[in-house]
Design an enzyme around this catalytic site. Structure first.
Site, PDB file in Angstrom:
ATOM      1  N   CYS A 121       3.974   4.400  -8.663  1.00  0.00           N
ATOM      2  CA  CYS A 121       4.058   3.253  -9.585  1.00  0.00           C
ATOM      3  C   CYS A 121       4.656   3.462 -10.972  1.00  0.00           C
ATOM      4  CB  CYS A 121       2.769   2.727  -9.716  1.00  0.00           C
ATOM      5  SG  CYS A 121       2.150   2.312  -8.387  1.00  0.00           S
ATOM      6  N   HIS A 270       3.585  -2.889 -15.202  1.00  0.00           N
ATOM      7  CA  HIS A 270       3.338  -2.546 -13.712  1.00  0.00           C
ATOM      8  C   HIS A 270       2.480  -3.720 -13.215  1.00  0.00           C
ATOM      9  CE1 HIS A 270       3.050  -0.881  -9.860  1.00  0.00           C
ATOM     10  NE2 HIS A 270       1.785  -0.451 -10.056  1.00  0.00           N
ATOM     11  N   ASN A 300       1.541  -5.767  -5.156  1.00  0.00           N
ATOM     12  CA  ASN A 300       2.103  -4.547  -5.825  1.00  0.00           C
ATOM     13  C   ASN A 300       3.277  -3.846  -5.097  1.00  0.00           C
ATOM     14  OD1 ASN A 300       2.523  -1.920  -7.151  1.00  0.00           O
ATOM     15  ND2 ASN A 300       0.285  -1.463  -6.878  1.00  0.00           N
TER      16      ASN A 300
HETATM   17  O1  UT7 Z   1      -0.537   0.899  -8.740  1.00  0.00           O
HETATM   18  C1  UT7 Z   1      -1.718   1.377  -8.824  1.00  0.00           C
HETATM   19  C2  UT7 Z   1      -2.389   1.408  -7.630  1.00  0.00           C
HETATM   20  N1  UT7 Z   1      -3.504   0.610  -7.355  1.00  0.00           N
HETATM   21  C3  UT7 Z   1      -4.277   0.046  -8.263  1.00  0.00           C
HETATM   22  O2  UT7 Z   1      -3.973  -0.331  -9.589  1.00  0.00           O
HETATM   23  C4  UT7 Z   1      -5.643  -0.524  -7.767  1.00  0.00           C
HETATM   24  C5  UT7 Z   1      -6.767  -0.429  -8.868  1.00  0.00           C
HETATM   25  N2  UT7 Z   1      -7.921  -0.850  -8.352  1.00  0.00           N
HETATM   26  C6  UT7 Z   1      -8.339  -2.310  -8.199  1.00  0.00           C
HETATM   27  O3  UT7 Z   1      -7.416  -3.146  -8.205  1.00  0.00           O
HETATM   28  C7  UT7 Z   1      -9.628  -2.603  -7.605  1.00  0.00           C
HETATM   29  O4  UT7 Z   1     -10.289  -1.353  -7.632  1.00  0.00           O
HETATM   30  C8  UT7 Z   1      -9.680  -3.392  -5.897  1.00  0.00           C
HETATM   31  C9  UT7 Z   1      -9.128  -4.475  -6.161  1.00  0.00           C
HETATM   32  C10 UT7 Z   1      -8.685  -2.317  -5.204  1.00  0.00           C
HETATM   33  C11 UT7 Z   1     -10.777  -3.378  -5.434  1.00  0.00           C
HETATM   34  O5  UT7 Z   1     -11.810  -3.983  -6.270  1.00  0.00           O
HETATM   35  P1  UT7 Z   1     -13.355  -3.368  -6.468  1.00  0.00           P
HETATM   36  O6  UT7 Z   1     -13.929  -4.552  -7.264  1.00  0.00           O
HETATM   37  O7  UT7 Z   1     -13.197  -2.018  -6.970  1.00  0.00           O
HETATM   38  O8  UT7 Z   1     -13.762  -3.293  -5.029  1.00  0.00           O
HETATM   39  P2  UT7 Z   1     -14.558  -1.863  -4.388  1.00  0.00           P
HETATM   40  O9  UT7 Z   1     -13.187  -1.166  -3.791  1.00  0.00           O
HETATM   41  O10 UT7 Z   1     -15.713  -1.601  -5.058  1.00  0.00           O
HETATM   42  O11 UT7 Z   1     -15.145  -2.747  -3.025  1.00  0.00           O
HETATM   43  C12 UT7 Z   1     -16.064  -3.557  -3.260  1.00  0.00           C
HETATM   44  C13 UT7 Z   1     -16.478  -4.543  -1.585  1.00  0.00           C
HETATM   45  C14 UT7 Z   1     -16.351  -3.476  -0.699  1.00  0.00           C
HETATM   46  O12 UT7 Z   1     -17.598  -3.639   0.242  1.00  0.00           O
HETATM   47  P3  UT7 Z   1     -19.115  -3.092   0.024  1.00  0.00           P
HETATM   48  O13 UT7 Z   1     -18.876  -1.583   0.475  1.00  0.00           O
HETATM   49  O14 UT7 Z   1     -19.515  -3.373  -1.312  1.00  0.00           O
HETATM   50  O15 UT7 Z   1     -19.676  -3.503   1.108  1.00  0.00           O
HETATM   51  C15 UT7 Z   1     -15.279  -3.079  -0.016  1.00  0.00           C
HETATM   52  O16 UT7 Z   1     -15.372  -2.777   1.344  1.00  0.00           O
HETATM   53  O17 UT7 Z   1     -15.180  -5.133  -1.380  1.00  0.00           O
HETATM   54  C16 UT7 Z   1     -14.937  -4.461  -0.001  1.00  0.00           C
HETATM   55  N3  UT7 Z   1     -13.526  -4.735   0.042  1.00  0.00           N
HETATM   56  C17 UT7 Z   1     -12.836  -5.997   0.463  1.00  0.00           C
HETATM   57  N4  UT7 Z   1     -13.220  -7.014   1.016  1.00  0.00           N
HETATM   58  C18 UT7 Z   1     -12.712  -8.172   1.311  1.00  0.00           C
HETATM   59  C19 UT7 Z   1     -12.312  -3.753  -0.327  1.00  0.00           C
HETATM   60  N5  UT7 Z   1     -11.205  -4.780  -0.136  1.00  0.00           N
HETATM   61  C20 UT7 Z   1     -11.567  -5.678   0.402  1.00  0.00           C
HETATM   62  C21 UT7 Z   1     -10.804  -6.913   0.992  1.00  0.00           C
HETATM   63  N6  UT7 Z   1     -11.412  -8.020   1.307  1.00  0.00           N
HETATM   64  N7  UT7 Z   1      -9.568  -6.990   0.883  1.00  0.00           N
END
Ligand code: UT7
Length: 343
Positions: A121, A270, A300
Site C-alpha cells: 500500500c 491511502h 482498496n
Molecule cells: O491497506 C492496508 C490494508 N488493510 C487495512 O488497512 C485494514 C485495516 N483494518 C480494517 O479495516 C478492519 O479491521 C476490518 C474492516 C478489516 C475489519 O473490521 P473489524 O471491526 O476489525 O472486524 P473484525 O476483523 O474484528 O471482525 C469482526 C467480526 C468477525 O466475526 P466474529 O468472529 O465476531 O463472529 C468477522 O468474522 O466480523 C466478521 N467479519 C465479517 N462479517 C461480515 C469479517 N469480515 C466480514 C464481512 N462481512 N466482510
C-alpha cells in the site's frame, strides 16, 4: 539541481462493477452491504476479467499520464511500477508494461530501465520518492510511476476470506515525474518500515524456505493450503498502526518543510478504510473540502489508490497548479510513507 514535479496524471479502472451485495449474491459470501459500508466506507469495487493483469490495467493509465504531461511515450527515461499483484513471480510487471507501451518497437525503440517496487500500500510513495530522487540527481528527465493492482484474482472470495476479500479492488493510477527549473514539485518525503509486523498482513503462497517452494503431491502437482494461498490479515492491529503511523509520517514531512497541516491545500490518503482516514482527519482537524476519497467506488486498490486519487482530482478541477499537497500511505510490511508536493 532540477526540481521534480508531477507533469501528468492518469488512471484506469476495469469496467466490471462489483457491489457489496454482489459479494453475497454472486460469490455466496456471508456478508452484508451494511457490514462492509459501516466498517470501511466501501460500496463497490471493480474486478478485472480473467485474462487481464496488472500490466494491462497500467497501460491506459500510463498513456493518459504521458498525454496529460504533454509528452510522447519515448520521452520517458524510466518506468517505476509499484504492485503487490505482479503479473508473475518474475519478471516484474515493469518490463511487461514497457513492451505494452510500445517502447521496444521500431527504429526509435527506447529500452528504458524498468524497476518494480514491492511495498504494497505504500508502493506509490516509495516509487514517487525514488523517481523524484532520480530526477533531482539528473539520472532521468521523465519517470513514469505506476501503481496497478489486479487483486480480484488473488482474493479468497468465500466466507472464509471475507475479512480481506471485501476490502480490495482492481485499478491503476500513473503519474509522470519530470525535471523542472521552476520552484515546485516533490519536496520532503519520508519512508518508513517496521519489519516486526511483517507477518501481520501477508500472502505467503511463495515460500522459498521450503523444498520445493510449493509443496507437491505424489504426481508432482503443486498443492497450497488455504492459509498459504490467500492473504492473511490481523485487521484490528493493521487499523491501529495505520492511524498512528500515517499521522506521525504526516507530521514528520510537515516539520521537515517547516509548515503545519493548515498550510496544506489537499490531502491524499491511502484508501484502505474510510474510518482510518476519518479518524486521522478529525484528530488533525482537517476540513472535508481538503480531502479526496474514492474508496466508496473502488475499494482498496493498494499501490494505485493515491495516483488514482490524484488523476481524478485533477480531472475534476479540484487539484490545481500552485496547491500544496500532502500524500500519506500505510500497509503491509508494515511500511509507510508521506510526501509534500507543490503542484
Ligand atoms: O491497506 C492496508 C490494508 N488493510 C487495512 O488497512 C485494514 C485495516 N483494518 C480494517 O479495516 C478492519 O479491521 C476490518 C474492516 C478489516 C475489519 O473490521 P473489524 O471491526 O476489525 O472486524 P473484525 O476483523 O474484528 O471482525 C469482526 C467480526 C468477525 O466475526 P466474529 O468472529 O465476531 O463472529 C468477522 O468474522 O466480523 C466478521 N467479519 C465479517 N462479517 C461480515 C469479517 N469480515 C466480514 C464481512 N462481512 N466482510
Amino acid at each position: 539541481m532540477p526540481n521534480a514535479y508531477i507533469s501528468g496524471t492518469g488512471f484506469y479502472v476495469p469496467p466490471r462493477v462489483v457491489k457489496n451485495d454482489d459479494l453475497r449474491t454472486q460469490y455466496g459470501i456471508d456478508t452484508t452491504h451494511e457490514w462492509i459500508l459501516q466498517r470501511t466506507g466501501i460500496e463497490e469495487r471493480r474486478f478485472a476479467d480473467e485474462g487481464v493483469g496488472s500490466a494491462d490495467l497500467a497501460v491506459p493509465a500510463a498513456q493518459m499520464a504521458v498525454k496529460n504531461a504533454g509528452l510522447q511515450m519515448n520521452d520517458l527515461d524510466m518506468i517505476v511500477f509499484a504492485t503487490l499483484s505482479s503479473d508473475h513471480c518474475f519478471p516484474g510487471s515493469g518490463v511487461y508494461l514497457q513492451e505494452k507501451l510500445g517502447l521496444c518497437k521500431g527504429d526509435d525503440a527506447k529500452f528504458v530501465g524498468a524497476l518494480d517496487v514491492r511495498n504494497q500500500c505504500s508502493g506509490f510513495i516509495y516509487s514517487l520518492g525514488t523517481a523524484a530522487s532520480m530526477v533531482k540527481a539528473g539520472a532521468a528527465k521523465h519517470v513514469l510511476v505506476v501503481g496497478a493492482e489486479t487483486h480480484s484474482a488473488a482474493l479468497d472470495l468465500t466466507t472464509r476470506g471475507r475479512n480481506v476479500a471485501s476490502l480490495f479492488g482492481d485499478g491503476a493510477g500513473a503519474v509522470v515525474v519530470s525535471a523542472t527549473e521552476e520552484d515546485r514539485g516533490v519536496r520532503s518525503f519520508k519512508l518508513g518500515a517496521d519489519g516486526r509486523f511483517a507477518d501481520v498482513l501477508s500472502q505467503k503462497v511463495w515460500d522459498i524456505k521450503k523444498r520445493p517452494f510449493i509443496p507437491q503431491n505424489a504426481d508432482g502437482v503443486g498443492q497450497i493450503a488455504p492459509e498459504m494461498m490467500w492473504a492473511q490479515m490481523d485487521g484490528k492491529l493493521v487499523f491501529k498502526n495505520a492511524v498512528e503511523r500515517m499521522m506521525r509520517a504526516l507530521m514528520e514531512v510537515c516539520v521537515a518543510e517547516g509548515i503545519t497541516g493548515q498550510d496544506i491545500d489537499m490531502f491524499f490518503f491511502h484508501q484502505a478504510n474510510l474510518r482510518i482516514n476519518q479518524y486521522i482527519q478529525q484528530h488533525l482537524g482537517i476540513p472535508d473540502e481538503k480531502v479526496c476519497h474514492n474508496i466508496m467506488r473502488y475499494g482498496n486498490t493498494t499501490a494505485a489508490t493515491i495516483p488514482i486519487l490524484l488523476a481524478e482530482a485533477e480531472q475534476q478541477g479540484r487539484l490545481k497548479r500552485g496547491m500544496k499537497c500532502a500524500m500519506v500511505a500505510f500497509g503491509s510490511g508494515f511500511t509507510w510513507g508521506a510526501a509534500i508536493v507543490d503542484w
